[in-house]
Structure formats: C-alpha cells, structure tokens
Motif scaffolding. Structure first.
Motif, mmCIF file in Angstrom:
data_model
loop_
_atom_site.group_PDB
_atom_site.id
_atom_site.type_symbol
_atom_site.label_atom_id
_atom_site.label_comp_id
_atom_site.label_asym_id
_atom_site.label_seq_id
_atom_site.Cartn_x
_atom_site.Cartn_y
_atom_site.Cartn_z
ATOM 1 N N GLU A 92 0.815 -1.216 0.000
ATOM 2 C CA GLU A 92 0.000 0.000 0.000
ATOM 3 C C GLU A 92 0.849 1.267 0.000
ATOM 4 O O GLU A 92 0.430 2.307 -0.512
ATOM 5 C CB GLU A 92 -0.906 -0.036 1.231
ATOM 6 C CG GLU A 92 -1.987 1.005 1.254
ATOM 7 C CD GLU A 92 -2.923 0.830 2.430
ATOM 8 O OE1 GLU A 92 -3.639 1.784 2.759
ATOM 9 O OE2 GLU A 92 -2.931 -0.273 3.031
ATOM 10 N N MET A 93 2.027 1.195 0.575
ATOM 11 C CA MET A 93 2.911 2.364 0.622
ATOM 12 C C MET A 93 3.212 2.920 -0.758
ATOM 13 O O MET A 93 3.448 4.120 -0.927
ATOM 14 C CB MET A 93 4.233 1.997 1.288
ATOM 15 C CG MET A 93 4.233 2.069 2.792
ATOM 16 S SD MET A 93 5.815 1.537 3.451
ATOM 17 C CE MET A 93 6.975 2.521 2.509
ATOM 18 N N ALA A 94 3.229 2.044 -1.760
ATOM 19 C CA ALA A 94 3.647 2.446 -3.101
ATOM 20 C C ALA A 94 2.702 3.455 -3.738
ATOM 21 O O ALA A 94 3.054 4.110 -4.715
ATOM 22 C CB ALA A 94 3.773 1.212 -3.999
ATOM 23 N N ILE A 95 1.478 3.591 -3.188
ATOM 24 C CA ILE A 95 0.506 4.503 -3.803
ATOM 25 C C ILE A 95 0.279 5.747 -2.954
ATOM 26 O O ILE A 95 -0.746 6.423 -3.094
ATOM 27 C CB ILE A 95 -0.835 3.776 -4.053
ATOM 28 C CG1 ILE A 95 -1.420 3.249 -2.735
ATOM 29 C CG2 ILE A 95 -0.662 2.643 -5.046
ATOM 30 C CD1 ILE A 95 -2.833 2.683 -2.881
ATOM 31 N N LYS A 96 1.221 6.062 -2.090
ATOM 32 C CA LYS A 96 1.041 7.185 -1.179
ATOM 33 C C LYS A 96 1.415 8.539 -1.779
ATOM 34 O O LYS A 96 1.346 9.555 -1.096
ATOM 35 C CB LYS A 96 1.846 6.949 0.118
ATOM 36 C CG LYS A 96 1.246 5.870 1.002
ATOM 37 C CD LYS A 96 -0.170 6.228 1.416
ATOM 38 C CE LYS A 96 -0.808 5.138 2.259
ATOM 39 N NZ LYS A 96 -2.205 5.475 2.618
ATOM 40 N N PHE A 104 6.529 7.737 4.561
ATOM 41 C CA PHE A 104 6.302 6.339 4.901
ATOM 42 C C PHE A 104 7.581 5.522 4.729
ATOM 43 O O PHE A 104 7.876 4.635 5.540
ATOM 44 C CB PHE A 104 5.182 5.760 4.021
ATOM 45 C CG PHE A 104 3.813 6.216 4.414
ATOM 46 C CD1 PHE A 104 3.024 5.439 5.247
ATOM 47 C CD2 PHE A 104 3.296 7.418 3.961
ATOM 48 C CE1 PHE A 104 1.757 5.849 5.623
ATOM 49 C CE2 PHE A 104 2.030 7.841 4.325
ATOM 50 C CZ PHE A 104 1.263 7.058 5.159
ATOM 51 N N GLU A 105 8.351 5.815 3.689
ATOM 52 C CA GLU A 105 9.600 5.086 3.456
ATOM 53 C C GLU A 105 10.612 5.345 4.565
ATOM 54 O O GLU A 105 11.318 4.424 4.999
ATOM 55 C CB GLU A 105 10.185 5.469 2.096
ATOM 56 C CG GLU A 105 9.407 4.892 0.915
ATOM 57 C CD GLU A 105 10.022 5.284 -0.415
ATOM 58 O OE1 GLU A 105 10.914 6.167 -0.429
ATOM 59 O OE2 GLU A 105 9.638 4.699 -1.448
ATOM 60 N N ASP A 144 13.740 4.051 -6.032
ATOM 61 C CA ASP A 144 12.559 3.220 -6.279
ATOM 62 C C ASP A 144 12.545 1.907 -5.502
ATOM 63 O O ASP A 144 11.732 1.043 -5.781
ATOM 64 C CB ASP A 144 12.440 2.912 -7.777
ATOM 65 C CG ASP A 144 13.665 2.183 -8.322
ATOM 66 O OD1 ASP A 144 14.676 2.118 -7.585
ATOM 67 O OD2 ASP A 144 13.615 1.692 -9.456
ATOM 68 N N ARG A 145 13.441 1.762 -4.521
ATOM 69 C CA ARG A 145 13.476 0.500 -3.797
ATOM 70 C C ARG A 145 14.188 0.655 -2.461
ATOM 71 O O ARG A 145 14.855 1.649 -2.205
ATOM 72 C CB ARG A 145 14.157 -0.583 -4.620
ATOM 73 C CG ARG A 145 15.649 -0.372 -4.845
ATOM 74 C CD ARG A 145 16.219 -1.455 -5.717
ATOM 75 N NE ARG A 145 15.579 -1.457 -7.022
ATOM 76 C CZ ARG A 145 15.598 -2.495 -7.861
ATOM 77 N NH1 ARG A 145 16.232 -3.593 -7.523
ATOM 78 N NH2 ARG A 145 15.007 -2.425 -9.032
ATOM 79 N N MET A 146 14.027 -0.382 -1.630
ATOM 80 C CA MET A 146 14.743 -0.451 -0.369
ATOM 81 C C MET A 146 15.338 -1.837 -0.269
ATOM 82 O O MET A 146 14.755 -2.811 -0.765
ATOM 83 C CB MET A 146 13.792 -0.186 0.809
ATOM 84 C CG MET A 146 14.496 0.058 2.148
ATOM 85 S SD MET A 146 13.323 0.512 3.475
ATOM 86 C CE MET A 146 12.675 2.055 2.847
ATOM 87 N N PHE A 157 5.854 -4.091 9.699
ATOM 88 C CA PHE A 157 4.711 -3.658 8.907
ATOM 89 C C PHE A 157 5.144 -2.649 7.838
ATOM 90 O O PHE A 157 6.038 -1.838 8.062
ATOM 91 C CB PHE A 157 3.644 -3.036 9.803
ATOM 92 C CG PHE A 157 2.913 -4.032 10.648
ATOM 93 C CD1 PHE A 157 2.293 -5.132 10.074
ATOM 94 C CD2 PHE A 157 2.841 -3.881 12.020
ATOM 95 C CE1 PHE A 157 1.605 -6.054 10.846
ATOM 96 C CE2 PHE A 157 2.159 -4.794 12.807
ATOM 97 C CZ PHE A 157 1.540 -5.890 12.212
ATOM 98 N N GLY A 158 4.480 -2.722 6.696
ATOM 99 C CA GLY A 158 4.784 -1.842 5.574
ATOM 100 C C GLY A 158 5.449 -2.557 4.425
ATOM 101 O O GLY A 158 5.614 -1.990 3.340
#
Length: 400
Positions: free
Chosen positions: A12-16, A23-24, A48-50, A70-71
């Motif tokens: 869900e974080m990807a659409i924030k 959030f990241e 674009d990534r972690m 979570f996340g």
C-alpha cells in the motif's frame, strides 16, 4: 557463493504519492531498529526500492526479522555478481536451489544497462539451460512456475532473485497516529492490538489490575503479551491501573445486572484520562460483536456513552475461530491461555444485562460518588516500558 541483499517490496505504501517519502523513512527506521542485533547489516534506500545489505550476516535469520515489520509486501534474497554470463548463471543456480522443493521455474531478465551485450530473451535461454543442466527432475513452466528467477542487469552489477517471501503488509507503525489498547490477559485484545498496529498505529496499552483478586502472575502475563506485540513496533508502554477499589465499590453499590456495564464504563473513563495525558487520540478494544454479554450492540452503546474518543474495534465482525488463528500466528495464544485471570473475571454477575441502556447506567452511577476512586486509580497508575521479546521474569517459559 552467498546472498548479498534482501530486496524490500512495498504494498500500500507504493501509492502514497507525495507522502511516500515519509512512509519510506518510517519503514527504513523500523528496519534499522529491528536489525540492531545484526551488526553488519545496512538498510539502504534508493529512488525506487529499499534493500538490506547483509555483509555476511545469516540471510535467513535477517529475513525472519524483516518479515515482522509492517509496511513490507514481500521480500526476496538477492545475489549481486559481476555483469558476466558465467557469474550470472552460477548465481541463478544458487538462488534457485535455495528455494527447496521447487520443481518448475522460469527466467525473467531485464537489462537496465543497455550496454550489456546479451539481450534479455537470449539471457533467459542461456540461464534456463544452465539450471536444467545442473538439476534433476526440474522443468520450465512459463505460466505457473514454482520459482521465477529474476535477473536485473543494472549499471553497477547484475542482481538475481528467486523465491518471494511474504511480508507483514500494512503500513509502518507510527504513520497513522497513536492508540491506547485496553489489554486484558485474554485472546482477543492482543489480536486487536496487532491488527491496529498493522494499519500504522503506534500502540500504548492499559491494563486494569485488581490485587488481591488478580495475581502478579496475571500482571506478568499481560507484560509478556505486550512483549510479543512489541516485535512489530519495538516498544510498548503498558499502563497498569490499580482497579480494586473501583471494582469493590461497583460490586457493593451498583445493581448486579449492571455491574459489568458500569465496570466497562469506568475503564473507559480511566483510559480516556490516561490517553489525554499521553497525547493519544483513540482507544482500541478487543470487542467482538455478540461474543459475550458486554459486547452486544446495546452494551457497546451504553459503554461508549462516557467517552467521546474514537474507539477502534478491529475484531467487531470476526468469528472467534478467526481470532484464535491470528493469535496462534502472532504467538500470543499460548500466553493468553495461561491460567491467570484478569479483573474481568471477578465479581461476574450471574445474569448480566445483555441490553443495558445509557439512561439506566447513568441513573445507577448518579447515586454513587466514584470520584475519589477514579482519581486515585489514575494517579496511582504505573507505566512499564516493554520491549520486543523482553522476558521480564522468565517464570512462564516452561509453560509455553
């Protein structure tokens, strides 16, 4: 050869949108804190990534810890090698073999570095042929493979991943505010806390302790439950409220059928005051509609009358078996089943009202002065900071 990285995929974080960086950062900080025992790991974030750089740490042990944050939607081990065909083949075979019991696979290559001489489709064939030649009983299935070998050729190196591992989902803890969890020693409230944390809520907890009717073991049981929940948020402050005097007065002065309703209302009053002191904006309970007399629609309505704080009830529409299944998954069930009862099990009326009204509850309370007992309960509340996996006594270890 060994895994070098763990790749982190968002859900869900990807659409924030514009808030995504916030959030990241929260997720990155949680991962850093979670992985403190693994001294060599580093949590990196690119555009674009972690990913977690393992630096020789046990990849499976690190993965287990990451799965409790979570996340994160999913995770994968990754091997980082030079952009050379032989190295890519060896790394792909290693990644595939780590996925135990896999019998089918496909290869998906991507060239971010267009200067790499082998085209993606050709690389798929070369790697697929190498894996087939060095394994037994394995076949290619491009539609529904057990494992999808993903090869990404970037400017600095080639990265190979295979098996995807599920993450905890949800949102990073602390991104959507704070709530005060009414934590009993039962099965339901820890599950409610877990589900609330999954929505990004930072928890504190409150527990009502009634010595000598409830023992120190019952109190310890609650702290151990908080310790299990703290795995998902590092630290949980537990507020221990001395509730004996209030319970005794309710038992003596309130008609038996309304005793449970009034007790719950007193809990709400105390919880709201503690929440206000701690700058917490909501309360969370483990109520499930119709499960017991105090959890009917009428009871909830009468109990809610004493607070204007939002009351989060994640379990309200869940079946008991579904709740138990989650409690087993998060490892609170064995602790909840220990035979040390909380204050809700004492002075239980033989016939509690299942359809109490606000009007009657207010009337019965108006005939009794609870101010002194309420004030003392709030002033004498003890706060205990509980950390993840912290065993404050260890006395229950043989029972778990």
């Amino acid at each position: 050869m060994q895994f070098d990285l763990i790749l982190i995929r968002y859900g869900e974080m990807a659409i924030k949108g514009k808030n995504r960086n916030y959030f990241e950062r929260k997720l990155q900080n949680h991962l850093i804190k979670k992985l403190e025992p693994f001294k060599e790991t580093r949590v990196k974030k690119s555009r674009d990534r972690m990913y977690v750089v393992l630096n020789g740490e046990d990849p499976h042990a690190v993965m287990k810890e990451c799965q409790e944050v979570f996340g994160i939607h999913s995770l994968s081990f990754a091997v980082k090698v030079e952009k050379e065909e032989t190295e890519i083949k060896k790394a792909s075979l290693y990644a595939f073999q780590d996925a135990h019991n896999a019998k089918t696979f496909k290869v998906s290559s991507k060239r971010a570095d267009k200067s790499f001489s082998i085209r993606s489709q050709d690389l798929n064939h070369k790697v697929g042929g190498y894996v087939l030649a060095n394994t037994d009983g394995v076949t290619v299935n491009v539609h529904e493979p057990d494992v999808e070998l993903k090869i990404e050729v970037r400017n600095d190196a080639a990265y190979i991943t295979a098996q995807d591992y599920p993450g905890a989902g949800g949102l990073p803890v602390g991104t959507t505010g704070k709530s005060l969890l009414l934590l009993s020693g039962g099965i339901d409230s820890p599950v409610s806390g877990y589900l609330t944390m999954k929505r990004g809520v930072q928890l504190e907890a409150i527990h009502f302790h009634s010595p000598p009717y409830t023992s120190d073991r019952a109190k310890q049981k609650v702290l151990d439950l908080a310790s299990e929940l703290a795995k998902y948020g590092q630290t949980i402050n537990v507020h221990i409220v001395p509730f004996t005097a209030l319970q005794q007065k309710i038992h003596q002065e309130i008609p038996e059928g309304y005793g449970m309703t009034v007790m719950r209302r007193m809990m709400m009053r105390v919880s709201e005051q503690i929440a206000r002191k701690r700058e917490i904006l909501s309360l969370t309970t483990g109520e499930s509609l119709g499960q017991v007399a105090s959890q009917t629609m009428e009871s909830m309505n009468a109990i809610n009358d004493v607070t204007n704080y939002p009351v989060i009830r994640p379990l309200v529409a869940m079946d008991k078996l579904d709740i138990i299944e989650i409690s087993r998954k998060i490892k609170t069930y064995p602790i909840s089943k220990l035979p040390y009862e909380d204050c809700c099990t004492i002075f239980v009326p033989k016939a509690p009202k299942t359809k109490p009204t606000r009007e009657n509850a207010n009337y019965y309370e108006s005939n009794v002065d609870f101010e002194k007992e309420l004030t003392e309960a709030i002033e004498q509340t003890e706060m205990v900071e509980v950390r993840a996996r912290q065993k404050t006594t260890g006395e229950f270890d043989d029972l778990l």
